[in-house]
Design a protein around this motif. Structure first.
Motif, PDB file in Angstrom:
ATOM      1  N   SER A  98       0.816  -1.214   0.000  1.00  0.00           N
ATOM      2  CA  SER A  98       0.000   0.000   0.000  1.00  0.00           C
ATOM      3  C   SER A  98       0.853   1.269   0.000  1.00  0.00           C
ATOM      4  N   ALA A  99       0.156   2.415   0.025  1.00  0.00           N
ATOM      5  CA  ALA A  99       0.840   3.717   0.031  1.00  0.00           C
ATOM      6  C   ALA A  99       1.659   3.946   1.288  1.00  0.00           C
ATOM      7  N   ASP A 100       1.401   3.196   2.357  1.00  0.00           N
ATOM      8  CA  ASP A 100       2.209   3.339   3.573  1.00  0.00           C
ATOM      9  C   ASP A 100       3.643   2.866   3.368  1.00  0.00           C
ATOM     10  N   PHE A 101       3.822   1.917   2.463  1.00  0.00           N
ATOM     11  CA  PHE A 101       5.145   1.343   2.265  1.00  0.00           C
ATOM     12  C   PHE A 101       5.587   1.434   0.802  1.00  0.00           C
ATOM     13  N   PHE A 102       5.412   0.355   0.029  1.00  0.00           N
ATOM     14  CA  PHE A 102       6.060   0.261  -1.279  1.00  0.00           C
ATOM     15  C   PHE A 102       5.285   0.891  -2.435  1.00  0.00           C
ATOM     16  N   MET A 110      11.611  -2.919  -7.939  1.00  0.00           N
ATOM     17  CA  MET A 110      12.826  -2.527  -7.227  1.00  0.00           C
ATOM     18  C   MET A 110      14.008  -3.054  -8.023  1.00  0.00           C
ATOM     19  N   THR A 111      15.058  -2.258  -8.169  1.00  0.00           N
ATOM     20  CA  THR A 111      16.190  -2.682  -8.988  1.00  0.00           C
ATOM     21  C   THR A 111      17.514  -2.543  -8.237  1.00  0.00           C
ATOM     22  N   PHE A 112      18.462  -3.362  -8.647  1.00  0.00           N
ATOM     23  CA  PHE A 112      19.844  -3.258  -8.173  1.00  0.00           C
ATOM     24  C   PHE A 112      20.761  -3.334  -9.378  1.00  0.00           C
ATOM     25  N   LEU A 134      11.057   2.997  -4.650  1.00  0.00           N
ATOM     26  CA  LEU A 134      10.188   4.178  -4.657  1.00  0.00           C
ATOM     27  C   LEU A 134      10.797   5.324  -5.474  1.00  0.00           C
ATOM     28  N   GLY A 135      11.534   4.990  -6.508  1.00  0.00           N
ATOM     29  CA  GLY A 135      12.141   5.993  -7.358  1.00  0.00           C
ATOM     30  C   GLY A 135      13.384   6.633  -6.784  1.00  0.00           C
ATOM     31  N   THR A 136      13.808   6.216  -5.595  1.00  0.00           N
ATOM     32  CA  THR A 136      15.016   6.747  -4.958  1.00  0.00           C
ATOM     33  C   THR A 136      16.156   5.746  -5.117  1.00  0.00           C
ATOM     34  N   THR A 137      17.299   6.228  -5.558  1.00  0.00           N
ATOM     35  CA  THR A 137      18.467   5.375  -5.770  1.00  0.00           C
ATOM     36  C   THR A 137      19.565   5.747  -4.793  1.00  0.00           C
ATOM     37  N   ARG A 169      15.636   1.663   5.955  1.00  0.00           N
ATOM     38  CA  ARG A 169      14.556   1.853   4.979  1.00  0.00           C
ATOM     39  C   ARG A 169      14.160   3.316   4.831  1.00  0.00           C
ATOM     40  N   SER A 170      14.354   4.099   5.880  1.00  0.00           N
ATOM     41  CA  SER A 170      14.002   5.516   5.822  1.00  0.00           C
ATOM     42  C   SER A 170      14.799   6.256   4.753  1.00  0.00           C
ATOM     43  N   GLU A 171      15.984   5.754   4.420  1.00  0.00           N
ATOM     44  CA  GLU A 171      16.809   6.411   3.404  1.00  0.00           C
ATOM     45  C   GLU A 171      16.208   6.279   2.010  1.00  0.00           C
ATOM     46  N   TRP A 172      15.248   5.375   1.844  1.00  0.00           N
ATOM     47  CA  TRP A 172      14.530   5.218   0.570  1.00  0.00           C
ATOM     48  C   TRP A 172      13.085   5.737   0.677  1.00  0.00           C
ATOM     49  N   GLY A 173      12.799   6.498   1.717  1.00  0.00           N
ATOM     50  CA  GLY A 173      11.464   7.071   1.863  1.00  0.00           C
ATOM     51  C   GLY A 173      10.444   6.154   2.497  1.00  0.00           C
TER      52      GLY A 173
END
Length: 203
Positions: A98-102, A110-112, A134-137, A169-173
């Motif tokens: 959901s919008a709370d997480f992913f 999700m990519t690496f 979440l679009g953050t790399t 996880r906070s570093e990725w929003g």
């Protein structure tokens, strides 16, 4: 025997001479596809400050390029479908999507992508790369152990690795949480990642 090639402390007779490459290592150099049926991408989060909740992703694809002579030329990539998250609880999985997480409707993957690789000695290696959620790399470092190489009964040439990493996880929003009456929060910021990879060499 290492896959990427090992560092050596031996002194060569001629400084200009290239380092010898083990025939076994050279033979493993090539391109590999990760086999999701025999691989696991997992994670562990602390819940309510007292226990660990484990999960994994069921739908993913990836590739490796292994260089037995020069570890810095080895690469790895992963694409993970976020809708495939599985923690053993349908309600919890729904919340994670959901919008709370992913926000899986908006960010389905999700990519690496690796940016560096190095041999640490023995069968231990380290991969550094860019993890996008979440679009953050942001960069992460994964410690790997080479488990070996074998040809399976179907003629596939396989290599295996186990890996681990930790992220905030906070570093990725990923900041959703709930306070506990006794102090602390419901979900830890620190997430442990674990990998068990089997990859098949491409013809």
């Amino acid at each position: 025997m290492g896959i990427f090639g090992r560092k050596t402390t031996e002194t060569t007779a001629t400084a200009a001479a290239p380092a010898a490459v083990s025939p076994e290592l050279a033979a493993l150099t090539g391109d590999y596809t990760i086999d999701p049926a025999h691989s696991t991408l997992g994670f562990v989060a602390r819940h309510a400050m007292v226990t660990n909740v484990k999960g994994k992703f069921l739908d993913f694809s990836g590739a490796l390029h292994l260089d037995g002579a020069d570890p810095s030329r080895s690469t790895a990539s992963l694409d993970i479908k976020m809708d495939s998250i599985d923690t053993g609880s349908a309600d919890r999985d729904g919340h994670l999507k959901s919008a709370d997480f992913f926000k899986t409707d908006e960010f389905p993957t999700m990519t690496f992508r690796s940016t560096a690789a190095e041999a640490l000695g023995g069968d231990d290696y380290r991969i550094t790369g860019d993890l996008t959620i979440l679009g953050t790399t942001r960069p992460i470092t994964i410690d790997l152990e080479f488990n070996g190489a074998a040809k399976d009964p179907f003629g596939n040439e396989r290599v295996g690795f186990e890996g681990k990493a930790e992220i905030l996880r906070s570093e990725w929003g990923l900041t959703w949480n709930a306070a506990l009456e006794t102090g602390g929060v419901l979900v830890s910021d620190k997430i442990k990642l674990n990998f068990d990879i089997s990859a098949i060499r491409q013809a």
